[in-house]
Design an enzyme around this catalytic site. Structure first.
Site, PDB file in Angstrom:
ATOM      1  N   ASP A 142      10.719   8.501  -4.848  1.00 39.59           N
ATOM      2  CA  ASP A 142      10.436   9.683  -5.679  1.00 39.59           C
ATOM      3  C   ASP A 142      11.677  10.240  -6.375  1.00 39.59           C
ATOM      4  O   ASP A 142      11.553  10.992  -7.337  1.00 39.59           O
ATOM      5  CB  ASP A 142       9.835  10.805  -4.816  1.00 39.59           C
ATOM      6  CG  ASP A 142       8.597  10.362  -4.063  1.00 39.59           C
ATOM      7  OD1 ASP A 142       7.929   9.426  -4.532  1.00 39.59           O
ATOM      8  OD2 ASP A 142       8.304  10.942  -3.000  1.00 39.59           O
ATOM      9  N   MET A 184       3.369   7.236  -8.476  1.00 42.11           N
ATOM     10  CA  MET A 184       3.732   8.141  -7.382  1.00 42.11           C
ATOM     11  C   MET A 184       4.862   9.073  -7.799  1.00 42.11           C
ATOM     12  O   MET A 184       5.242   9.129  -8.969  1.00 42.11           O
ATOM     13  CB  MET A 184       4.131   7.327  -6.159  1.00 42.11           C
ATOM     14  CG  MET A 184       2.947   6.739  -5.413  1.00 42.11           C
ATOM     15  SD  MET A 184       3.491   5.907  -3.913  1.00 42.11           S
ATOM     16  CE  MET A 184       1.944   5.756  -3.027  1.00 42.11           C
ATOM     17  N   ARG A 281      -9.618   4.042 -19.327  1.00 43.58           N
ATOM     18  CA  ARG A 281      -9.580   3.301 -18.065  1.00 43.58           C
ATOM     19  C   ARG A 281      -8.381   3.777 -17.254  1.00 43.58           C
ATOM     20  O   ARG A 281      -7.301   3.991 -17.808  1.00 43.58           O
ATOM     21  CB  ARG A 281      -9.416   1.796 -18.306  1.00 43.58           C
ATOM     22  CG  ARG A 281     -10.609   1.145 -18.964  1.00 43.58           C
ATOM     23  CD  ARG A 281     -11.812   1.065 -18.013  1.00 43.58           C
ATOM     24  NE  ARG A 281     -12.881   0.283 -18.590  1.00 43.58           N
ATOM     25  CZ  ARG A 281     -13.777   0.733 -19.478  1.00 43.58           C
ATOM     26  NH1 ARG A 281     -13.708   1.985 -19.891  1.00 43.58           N
ATOM     27  NH2 ARG A 281     -14.727  -0.045 -19.941  1.00 43.58           N
TER      28      ARG A 281
HETATM   29  O1  F6P Z   1       7.379   9.933  -0.800  1.00 47.55           O
HETATM   30  C1  F6P Z   1       7.033   8.628  -1.110  1.00 47.55           C
HETATM   31  C2  F6P Z   1       5.573   8.515  -1.407  1.00 47.55           C
HETATM   32  O2  F6P Z   1       5.291   7.173  -1.743  1.00 47.55           O
HETATM   33  C3  F6P Z   1       5.042   9.464  -2.478  1.00 47.55           C
HETATM   34  O3  F6P Z   1       5.382   9.059  -3.784  1.00 47.55           O
HETATM   35  C4  F6P Z   1       3.569   9.465  -2.171  1.00 47.55           C
HETATM   36  O4  F6P Z   1       2.948  10.661  -2.592  1.00 47.55           O
HETATM   37  C5  F6P Z   1       3.551   9.379  -0.673  1.00 47.55           C
HETATM   38  O5  F6P Z   1       4.790   8.832  -0.269  1.00 47.55           O
HETATM   39  C6  F6P Z   1       2.437   8.518  -0.121  1.00 47.55           C
HETATM   40  O6  F6P Z   1       2.497   8.566   1.260  1.00 47.55           O
HETATM   41  P1  F6P Z   1       1.616   7.662   2.230  1.00 47.55           P
HETATM   42  O7  F6P Z   1       2.384   6.409   2.475  1.00 47.55           O
HETATM   43  O8  F6P Z   1       1.462   8.505   3.435  1.00 47.55           O
HETATM   44  O9  F6P Z   1       0.320   7.372   1.531  1.00 47.55           O
END
Ligand code: F6P
Length: 367
Positions: A142, A184, A281
């Site tokens: 992130d 993400m 889409r």
């Molecule tokens: O913080 C990293 C991350 O991949 C975020 O971008 C995402 O919202 C979250 O973790 C997803 O987490 P999980 O692996 O619990 O689905």
């Protein structure tokens, strides 16, 4: 011989193994032994935990060949915060941080290197307050940690997102479609903004700039008027409509953060409501962004961070996190890194560059 513990906490990301390899090799060359803690803080909460190995002394055999491997050979967990721990079968949070400090002593750890994002750094800082000698290494796709130019994992995730945008372009163009890609990033728009610019998106929606669906539609229609019948929209999972809130597929519950999801589908629905003839889409890139082999840049950053983390231990500079201050590797108090979230500045150079090349960021003044 002095003993260092090392753990990987929170969501995994490419480059963790590069850090572990660098820590092992640097530490062993300087006379330390290294204990790998399994599954983040879970391995310090319960010393009998074995999934499948348990905590184990690291060796050259364990780290040989892992530089290009995604994931983490130690395992990770984003639901085992010792300050807000929910035991299996329970639905109540409890503070087991004293147990973690005791267990670290029982394991003979002179120091503990915690590799993770803001959640892991917050825990590490809390444990430092209880006397544990911790050093932090910042990771997350992130890129939302303050006090470092970049976290490792971000670059690899970016490659994956840009590759997806490149692929969506060709099919969008063939079918005159509006293609939305959800990426993400949690509450920060770094992945969407960087990938959107590098992947030639027409619209980029990030949490830091609440969007107007009418402004997005206006951009799509301007393109159509110019004979460009397809459009590409990069949507951060944390994107919010003006006056609305983030979209969750799972609400937060004790010991677990909420799961973001549905942001791009919500944009598509809003566009269809405004213009039913649009053929939209949605692709959700999801955990593909967290997997796979780390990019050369992430391998390099991870390696440099790993070496620097052992040097912090040697110097006794605890409760500090290694960081990148281009071109140098430095360190900062962990408190500085977790003071607030690192988010995109809507008035900053990156957003200005996006607008300058004609990308719509969804704000109503772009109508
Ligand atoms: O913080 C990293 C991350 O991949 C975020 O971008 C995402 O919202 C979250 O973790 C997803 O987490 P999980 O692996 O619990 O689905």
């Amino acid at each position: 011989m002095k003993r260092i513990g090392v753990l990987t906490g929170g969501g995994d990301c490419p480059g963790l193994n590069a850090v572990l390899r660098a820590i092992y090799r640097t530490a062993s060359a300087r006379g330390y032994e290294l204990l790998g803690i399994e599954d983040g803080f879970a391995g310090l909460i319960d010393l009998d935990r074995r999934r499948p190995y348990g905590n184990r002394m690291m060796s050259e055999e364990m780290v040989r060949g892992i530089l290009p491997r995604g994931g983490t050979i130690l395992g990770s967990s984003n639901s085992d915060d010792p300050f807000h721990y929910v035991a299996p079968g329970s639905d109540r949070e409890e503070d087991v941080s004293d147990r973690v400090v005791d267990n670290a002593r029982r394991l003979g750890l002179d120091a503990l290197i915690c590799i993770g994002g803001d959640g892991t750094m917050t825990i590490a800082h809390g444990l430092a307050g209880k006397g544990l000698r911790v050093v932090g290494v910042p990771k997350t796709i992130d890129n939302d940690l303050l006090a470092t130019d970049y976290t490792f994992g971000f670059d690899t995730a970016l490659h994956t997102a840009v590759d997806a945008l490149d692929k969506l372009h060709t099919t969008a163009e063939s079918h005159d479609r509006v293609m939305l890609l959800e990426v993400m990033g949690r509450h920060a728009g770094w992945i969407a903004l960087h990938a959107g610019i590098a992947g030639d998106a027409d619209v980029i929606l990030i949490p830091e700039i609440p969007y107007s669906a009418a402004a997005v539609l206006a951009k799509i229609e301007r393109r159509r008027a110019q004979g460009r019948y397809f459009s590409i929209i990069a949507v951060a999972e944390g994107a919010v409509p003006i006056g609305g809130c983030e979209s969750y597929i799972e609400q937060a519950r004790p010991g677990r953060a909420g799961r973001l999801g549905g942001a791009a589908e919500r944009v598509a629905a809003a566009l269809r409501a405004l213009e039913p003839t649009l053929d939209c889409r949605v692709t959700v890139l999801g955990h593909l962004q967290r997997g796979g082999s780390p990019s050369p840049k992430d391998r390099l950053l991870g390696t440099r961070f790993g070496v620097a983390a052992v040097e912090l231990v040697e110097r006794g500079q605890f409760d500090h996190m290694v960081c990148l201050r281009t071109p140098h590797i430095r360190s900062v108090p962990i408190a500085e890194a977790i003071a607030r979230r690192n988010v995109v500045d809507p008035q900053g150079e990156l957003c200005a560059a996006a607008r300058a090349v004609g990308i719509c960021l969804g704000s109503p003044d772009e109508l």
